[in-house]
Design a protein around this motif. Sequence first.
Motif, PDB file in Angstrom:
ATOM      1  N   ASN A  41       0.826  -1.204   0.000  1.00  0.00           N
ATOM      2  CA  ASN A  41       0.000   0.000   0.000  1.00  0.00           C
ATOM      3  C   ASN A  41       0.864   1.261   0.000  1.00  0.00           C
ATOM      4  OD1 ASN A  41      -2.402  -1.514   0.151  1.00  0.00           O
ATOM      5  ND2 ASN A  41      -2.176  -1.673   2.367  1.00  0.00           N
ATOM      6  N   LEU A  42       2.189   1.051  -0.076  1.00  0.00           N
ATOM      7  CA  LEU A  42       3.188   2.125  -0.128  1.00  0.00           C
ATOM      8  C   LEU A  42       3.155   3.009   1.110  1.00  0.00           C
ATOM      9  CD1 LEU A  42       2.942   3.092  -3.905  1.00  0.00           C
ATOM     10  CD2 LEU A  42       4.421   1.386  -2.806  1.00  0.00           C
ATOM     11  N   ARG A  43       3.006   2.352   2.263  1.00  0.00           N
ATOM     12  CA  ARG A  43       3.079   3.060   3.541  1.00  0.00           C
ATOM     13  C   ARG A  43       3.583   2.097   4.610  1.00  0.00           C
ATOM     14  NH1 ARG A  43      -2.914   3.243   2.917  1.00  0.00           N
ATOM     15  NH2 ARG A  43      -3.666   1.390   3.961  1.00  0.00           N
ATOM     16  N   TRP A  44       4.060   2.659   5.700  1.00  0.00           N
ATOM     17  CA  TRP A  44       4.527   1.857   6.817  1.00  0.00           C
ATOM     18  C   TRP A  44       3.322   1.356   7.595  1.00  0.00           C
ATOM     19  CZ3 TRP A  44       9.347   0.299   6.971  1.00  0.00           C
ATOM     20  CH2 TRP A  44      10.319   1.030   6.296  1.00  0.00           C
ATOM     21  N   GLU A  45       3.258   0.022   7.803  1.00  0.00           N
ATOM     22  CA  GLU A  45       2.146  -0.600   8.513  1.00  0.00           C
ATOM     23  C   GLU A  45       2.681  -1.610   9.524  1.00  0.00           C
ATOM     24  OE1 GLU A  45      -0.290  -2.326   5.442  1.00  0.00           O
ATOM     25  OE2 GLU A  45      -1.067  -0.387   4.832  1.00  0.00           O
ATOM     26  N   PHE A  46       1.953  -1.773  10.626  1.00  0.00           N
ATOM     27  CA  PHE A  46       2.346  -2.724  11.662  1.00  0.00           C
ATOM     28  C   PHE A  46       2.551  -4.113  11.060  1.00  0.00           C
ATOM     29  CE2 PHE A  46       1.024  -6.233  14.364  1.00  0.00           C
ATOM     30  CZ  PHE A  46       1.984  -6.139  15.363  1.00  0.00           C
ATOM     31  N   SER A  47       3.559  -4.812  11.583  1.00  0.00           N
ATOM     32  CA  SER A  47       3.818  -6.184  11.156  1.00  0.00           C
ATOM     33  C   SER A  47       4.456  -6.972  12.300  1.00  0.00           C
ATOM     34  CB  SER A  47       4.756  -6.212   9.961  1.00  0.00           C
ATOM     35  OG  SER A  47       5.117  -7.544   9.663  1.00  0.00           O
ATOM     36  N   PRO A  48       3.994  -8.200  12.535  1.00  0.00           N
ATOM     37  CA  PRO A  48       4.607  -9.057  13.556  1.00  0.00           C
ATOM     38  C   PRO A  48       5.760  -9.910  13.019  1.00  0.00           C
ATOM     39  CG  PRO A  48       2.641 -10.114  12.727  1.00  0.00           C
ATOM     40  CD  PRO A  48       2.745  -8.773  12.019  1.00  0.00           C
ATOM     41  N   LEU A  49       6.199  -9.707  11.782  1.00  0.00           N
ATOM     42  CA  LEU A  49       7.163 -10.602  11.147  1.00  0.00           C
ATOM     43  C   LEU A  49       8.492 -10.700  11.889  1.00  0.00           C
ATOM     44  CD1 LEU A  49       6.675  -9.841   7.345  1.00  0.00           C
ATOM     45  CD2 LEU A  49       5.952 -11.871   8.619  1.00  0.00           C
ATOM     46  N   LEU A  50       9.074  -9.577  12.293  1.00  0.00           N
ATOM     47  CA  LEU A  50      10.368  -9.630  12.978  1.00  0.00           C
ATOM     48  C   LEU A  50      10.220 -10.304  14.336  1.00  0.00           C
ATOM     49  CD1 LEU A  50      13.374  -9.020  13.021  1.00  0.00           C
ATOM     50  CD2 LEU A  50      12.829  -6.731  13.853  1.00  0.00           C
ATOM     51  N   TYR A  51       9.165  -9.980  15.040  1.00  0.00           N
ATOM     52  CA  TYR A  51       8.896 -10.623  16.328  1.00  0.00           C
ATOM     53  C   TYR A  51       8.805 -12.138  16.140  1.00  0.00           C
ATOM     54  CZ  TYR A  51       6.532 -11.695  20.730  1.00  0.00           C
ATOM     55  OH  TYR A  51       6.191 -12.219  21.955  1.00  0.00           O
ATOM     56  N   SER A  52       8.112 -12.581  15.111  1.00  0.00           N
ATOM     57  CA  SER A  52       7.991 -14.017  14.824  1.00  0.00           C
ATOM     58  C   SER A  52       9.347 -14.632  14.495  1.00  0.00           C
ATOM     59  CB  SER A  52       7.030 -14.254  13.658  1.00  0.00           C
ATOM     60  OG  SER A  52       5.735 -13.847  13.998  1.00  0.00           O
ATOM     61  N   ALA A  53      10.155 -13.933  13.702  1.00  0.00           N
ATOM     62  CA  ALA A  53      11.486 -14.443  13.340  1.00  0.00           C
ATOM     63  C   ALA A  53      12.363 -14.578  14.580  1.00  0.00           C
ATOM     64  CB  ALA A  53      12.138 -13.533  12.311  1.00  0.00           C
ATOM     65  N   GLU A  54      12.244 -13.639  15.495  1.00  0.00           N
ATOM     66  CA  GLU A  54      13.032 -13.700  16.727  1.00  0.00           C
ATOM     67  C   GLU A  54      12.635 -14.887  17.601  1.00  0.00           C
ATOM     68  OE1 GLU A  54      14.019  -8.978  17.349  1.00  0.00           O
ATOM     69  OE2 GLU A  54      12.171  -9.795  18.228  1.00  0.00           O
ATOM     70  N   ARG A  55      11.460 -15.405  17.377  1.00  0.00           N
ATOM     71  CA  ARG A  55      10.967 -16.541  18.141  1.00  0.00           C
ATOM     72  C   ARG A  55      11.017 -17.853  17.362  1.00  0.00           C
ATOM     73  NH1 ARG A  55      10.785 -12.276  20.110  1.00  0.00           N
ATOM     74  NH2 ARG A  55      10.320 -11.767  22.225  1.00  0.00           N
ATOM     75  N   GLY A  56      11.765 -17.864  16.253  1.00  0.00           N
ATOM     76  CA  GLY A  56      12.034 -19.112  15.564  1.00  0.00           C
ATOM     77  C   GLY A  56      11.355 -19.329  14.234  1.00  0.00           C
ATOM     78  N   ASP A  57      10.457 -18.441  13.818  1.00  0.00           N
ATOM     79  CA  ASP A  57       9.838 -18.580  12.504  1.00  0.00           C
ATOM     80  C   ASP A  57      10.879 -18.204  11.454  1.00  0.00           C
ATOM     81  OD1 ASP A  57       8.469 -18.362  10.098  1.00  0.00           O
ATOM     82  OD2 ASP A  57       6.779 -17.289  10.947  1.00  0.00           O
ATOM     83  N   THR A  58      11.273 -19.157  10.636  1.00  0.00           N
ATOM     84  CA  THR A  58      12.356 -18.922   9.675  1.00  0.00           C
ATOM     85  C   THR A  58      11.854 -18.719   8.245  1.00  0.00           C
ATOM     86  OG1 THR A  58      12.650 -21.295   9.396  1.00  0.00           O
ATOM     87  CG2 THR A  58      14.028 -20.200  11.058  1.00  0.00           C
ATOM     88  N   MET A  59      10.607 -18.293   8.101  1.00  0.00           N
ATOM     89  CA  MET A  59      10.067 -18.064   6.765  1.00  0.00           C
ATOM     90  C   MET A  59      10.818 -16.934   6.047  1.00  0.00           C
ATOM     91  SD  MET A  59       6.136 -17.388   5.807  1.00  0.00           S
ATOM     92  CE  MET A  59       5.598 -17.080   4.159  1.00  0.00           C
ATOM     93  N   TYR A  60      11.236 -15.905   6.804  1.00  0.00           N
ATOM     94  CA  TYR A  60      11.954 -14.765   6.239  1.00  0.00           C
ATOM     95  C   TYR A  60      13.236 -14.528   7.023  1.00  0.00           C
ATOM     96  CZ  TYR A  60       7.427 -13.769   4.127  1.00  0.00           C
ATOM     97  OH  TYR A  60       6.256 -13.865   3.437  1.00  0.00           O
ATOM     98  N   ASP A  61      14.219 -13.969   6.336  1.00  0.00           N
ATOM     99  CA  ASP A  61      15.458 -13.546   6.978  1.00  0.00           C
ATOM    100  C   ASP A  61      15.471 -12.029   7.021  1.00  0.00           C
ATOM    101  OD1 ASP A  61      16.584 -16.141   7.314  1.00  0.00           O
ATOM    102  OD2 ASP A  61      17.174 -16.132   5.205  1.00  0.00           O
ATOM    103  N   PHE A  62      16.001 -11.480   8.102  1.00  0.00           N
ATOM    104  CA  PHE A  62      16.092 -10.036   8.288  1.00  0.00           C
ATOM    105  C   PHE A  62      17.558  -9.657   8.447  1.00  0.00           C
ATOM    106  CE2 PHE A  62      11.879 -11.180   9.489  1.00  0.00           C
ATOM    107  CZ  PHE A  62      11.084 -10.106   9.128  1.00  0.00           C
ATOM    108  N   THR A  63      18.024  -8.728   7.611  1.00  0.00           N
ATOM    109  CA  THR A  63      19.401  -8.259   7.680  1.00  0.00           C
ATOM    110  C   THR A  63      19.384  -6.768   7.987  1.00  0.00           C
ATOM    111  OG1 THR A  63      20.097  -9.896   6.049  1.00  0.00           O
ATOM    112  CG2 THR A  63      21.551  -8.013   6.388  1.00  0.00           C
ATOM    113  N   PRO A  64      20.048  -6.339   9.068  1.00  0.00           N
ATOM    114  CA  PRO A  64      20.090  -4.907   9.364  1.00  0.00           C
ATOM    115  C   PRO A  64      20.732  -4.129   8.212  1.00  0.00           C
ATOM    116  CG  PRO A  64      20.889  -6.171  11.229  1.00  0.00           C
ATOM    117  CD  PRO A  64      20.750  -7.133  10.072  1.00  0.00           C
ATOM    118  N   ILE A  65      20.144  -2.985   7.904  1.00  0.00           N
ATOM    119  CA  ILE A  65      20.648  -2.128   6.831  1.00  0.00           C
ATOM    120  C   ILE A  65      20.638  -0.680   7.314  1.00  0.00           C
ATOM    121  CG2 ILE A  65      19.961  -3.657   4.939  1.00  0.00           C
ATOM    122  CD1 ILE A  65      17.478  -1.880   4.537  1.00  0.00           C
TER     123      ILE A  65
END
Length: 85
Positions: A41-65
């Motif tokens: 939608n071309l805007r910043w929106e809430f997402s639980p993805l990083l929280y999930s990754a921190e708890r073991g969900d490996t569907m996505y990888d997050f690299t600090p930039i």
Amino acid sequence: MGEQTTYYAIFDADSSPERPLGVFRRVKTDEGQTDEVFSRNLRWEFSPLLYSAERGDTMYDFTPISTEEANQIVNRMRARAEVGE
């Protein structure tokens, strides 16, 4: 503490450092933290993805930039939306 923002490139099996899946940010303030993804939608929106990754969900990888790298990804996403990609 003020506000501290950390940006991440999001990757899956089909993306690459040159073309990440998207961009994510975690904003920390004295009141807590907010996790957001730059959405289709071309805007910043809430997402639980990083929280999930921190708890073991490996569907996505997050690299600090850097902020600059995050802005480049956001600008590419906006440009692709303008041409209908």
